[in-house]
Write a protein that holds these residues in place. Structure first.
Motif, PDB file in Angstrom:
ATOM      1  N   LYS A   1       0.821  -1.215   0.000  1.00  0.00           N
ATOM      2  CA  LYS A   1       0.000   0.000   0.000  1.00  0.00           C
ATOM      3  C   LYS A   1       0.857   1.269   0.000  1.00  0.00           C
ATOM      4  N   GLY A   2       0.558   2.180  -0.908  1.00  0.00           N
ATOM      5  CA  GLY A   2       1.222   3.484  -0.897  1.00  0.00           C
ATOM      6  C   GLY A   2       2.675   3.464  -1.335  1.00  0.00           C
ATOM      7  N   CYS A   3       3.149   2.323  -1.830  1.00  0.00           N
ATOM      8  CA  CYS A   3       4.580   2.224  -2.150  1.00  0.00           C
ATOM      9  C   CYS A   3       4.840   2.161  -3.652  1.00  0.00           C
TER      10      CYS A   3
ATOM     11  N   CYS B   1      -3.988   5.609   7.472  1.00  0.00           N
ATOM     12  CA  CYS B   1      -2.526   5.661   7.281  1.00  0.00           C
ATOM     13  C   CYS B   1      -2.244   5.242   5.831  1.00  0.00           C
ATOM     14  N   PRO B   2      -1.638   6.113   5.032  1.00  0.00           N
ATOM     15  CA  PRO B   2      -1.495   5.817   3.597  1.00  0.00           C
ATOM     16  C   PRO B   2      -0.389   4.825   3.251  1.00  0.00           C
ATOM     17  N   VAL B   3       0.357   4.370   4.252  1.00  0.00           N
ATOM     18  CA  VAL B   3       1.436   3.394   4.000  1.00  0.00           C
ATOM     19  C   VAL B   3       1.200   2.164   4.889  1.00  0.00           C
ATOM     20  N   PRO B   4       1.925   1.068   4.643  1.00  0.00           N
ATOM     21  CA  PRO B   4       1.656  -0.148   5.421  1.00  0.00           C
ATOM     22  C   PRO B   4       1.896   0.046   6.923  1.00  0.00           C
ATOM     23  N   ILE B   5       1.085  -0.665   7.689  1.00  0.00           N
ATOM     24  CA  ILE B   5       1.226  -0.683   9.157  1.00  0.00           C
ATOM     25  C   ILE B   5       1.542  -2.108   9.596  1.00  0.00           C
ATOM     26  N   VAL B   6       2.513  -2.234  10.502  1.00  0.00           N
ATOM     27  CA  VAL B   6       2.737  -3.519  11.181  1.00  0.00           C
ATOM     28  C   VAL B   6       2.495  -3.283  12.671  1.00  0.00           C
ATOM     29  N   ILE B   7       2.084  -4.322  13.366  1.00  0.00           N
ATOM     30  CA  ILE B   7       1.843  -4.131  14.811  1.00  0.00           C
ATOM     31  C   ILE B   7       2.958  -4.746  15.648  1.00  0.00           C
ATOM     32  N   ALA B   8       3.291  -4.043  16.723  1.00  0.00           N
ATOM     33  CA  ALA B   8       4.173  -4.608  17.742  1.00  0.00           C
ATOM     34  C   ALA B   8       3.338  -5.585  18.563  1.00  0.00           C
ATOM     35  N   GLY B   9       4.010  -6.543  19.179  1.00  0.00           N
ATOM     36  CA  GLY B   9       3.261  -7.504  19.990  1.00  0.00           C
ATOM     37  C   GLY B   9       2.932  -6.965  21.368  1.00  0.00           C
TER      38      GLY B   9
ATOM     39  N   PRO C   1      14.414   2.225   3.052  1.00  0.00           N
ATOM     40  CA  PRO C   1      13.129   2.504   3.704  1.00  0.00           C
ATOM     41  C   PRO C   1      13.321   2.879   5.176  1.00  0.00           C
ATOM     42  N   VAL C   2      12.383   3.664   5.686  1.00  0.00           N
ATOM     43  CA  VAL C   2      12.407   4.046   7.103  1.00  0.00           C
ATOM     44  C   VAL C   2      11.114   3.569   7.757  1.00  0.00           C
TER      45      VAL C   2
ATOM     46  N   TYR D   1       7.019   2.859   6.098  1.00  0.00           N
ATOM     47  CA  TYR D   1       5.953   2.099   6.757  1.00  0.00           C
ATOM     48  C   TYR D   1       6.026   2.389   8.249  1.00  0.00           C
ATOM     49  N   VAL D   2       4.975   1.979   8.958  1.00  0.00           N
ATOM     50  CA  VAL D   2       4.811   2.438  10.336  1.00  0.00           C
ATOM     51  C   VAL D   2       4.485   1.249  11.232  1.00  0.00           C
TER      52      VAL D   2
END
Ligand code: R5P
Length: 294
Positions: free
Chosen positions: A27-29, A218-226, A169-170, A201-202
């Motif tokens: 997404k968004g990339c 959020c226009p870019v990919p999101i990953v979740i912390a555990g 990437p950041v 990505y965030v």
């Protein structure tokens, strides 16, 4: 030997076929440069468009936390099952086998320990060193609402500028302080600020109410912390709900390496993330692998 005129003409130019363009799955990339996309493809599976990042960078402010006392013993055996390793350059150089050829996301901010004000971070890795280490991305903590909010955002934008110069990437990591609300409204604010200011990505935390509005805005990919260790079934449920509501994967640490059976757990998480395996089935899969290992 070079072709000569005596060799029959066998060229095929496929004149009736337009040149193919492979869509980029993140997404968004789509407008990023080739090098940036290539690095992202070492983090996110090109097949599922998702990732299981194994986060073991906690030592940069927590020291040898439970499960990370001996990374060579507890983490290296998990590397085969992760898509990506998130760690510090100290651990990478001293312990991670250089034969590990998946993506490495390098922790690039730091400073204070758990004994001090956590938002007081600076950039902790130069872009030159990240390139030398063949990192697939750099990660920087952003403390929206924290005491040193502006500096942490400036840390990120400096890395974004340097990263754009070299195709790195950041990952903007939204930090949650003890005084900050962990709700969808806060996560929308923090993730959107990271994306607007250039994060590729965030990373954020899953919230049970309204997480889909966090990923949608959020226009870019999101990953979740555990986050803190949960019972395995709950952690698998959280991972399932996160990807079901638009996350592009997990950046999970304690819920994997503090599990009773980390190798079984990371494989169960991967089933959820890449194959949408429902949590009940994923938990049974975890138990089966755990029983087989003992
Ligand atoms: C914070 O300590 C680090 O950025 C971790 O990488 C992050 O919190 C993910 O680890 P966990 O799943 O243990 O929260």
């Amino acid at each position: 030997m070079a072709d000569t005129d005596s060799i029959p003409e066998t060229k095929e130019f496929f004149l009736d076929k337009p040149q193919s363009a492979t869509p980029f799955p993140l997404k968004g990339c789509q407008n990023l440069d080739w090098g940036m996309k290539n690095r992202l493809s070492r983090i996110f599976s090109p097949k599922s468009g998702r990732t299981v990042m194994l986060a073991v960078d906690h030592g940069y402010f927590m020291g040898p936390t439970s499960g990370l006392e001996r990374i060579d013993v507890t983490i290296n055996p998990l590397l085969d099952y992760a898509d990506t390793l998130m760690c510090t350059r100290g651990i990478l150089r001293s312990i991670t086998p250089a034969t590990f050829n998946k993506g490495v996301v390098l922790r690039a901010s730091g400073g204070p320990s758990i004994l001090k004000e956590l938002s007081d971070e600076h950039i902790a890795v130069s872009m030159e060193d990240a390139l030398r280490l063949n990192a697939a991305a750099v990660a920087v903590q952003v403390f929206v609402g924290g005491e040193f909010e502006t500096r942490s955002i400036h840390n990120m934008t400096q890395l974004v500028d340097a990263g754009n110069r070299y195709g790195m990437p950041v990952l903007g990591v939204t930090a949650v302080g003890k005084d900050l609300a962990r709700d969808a409204k806060y996560m929308r604010l923090a993730t959107r600020i990271c994306a607007e200011l250039g994060a590729t990505y965030v990373k954020t935390y899953f919230v049970s109410e309204g997480f889909e509005t966090v990923t949608a805005s959020c226009p870019v990919p999101i990953v979740i912390a555990g986050g803190k260790k949960l019972p395995e079934k709950e952690a698998l449920t959280m991972a399932f709900q996160a990807v079901d509501q638009g996350a592009a994967g997990v950046d999970m640490g304690r819920n994997i390496f503090q599990s009773e059976a980390p190798i079984a757990m990371i494989q169960a998480v991967a089933k959820v993330v890449h194959e949408n395996m429902p949590p009940k089935q994923a938990y049974e899969y975890y138990l089966t692998l755990k029983a087989g290992a003992s």
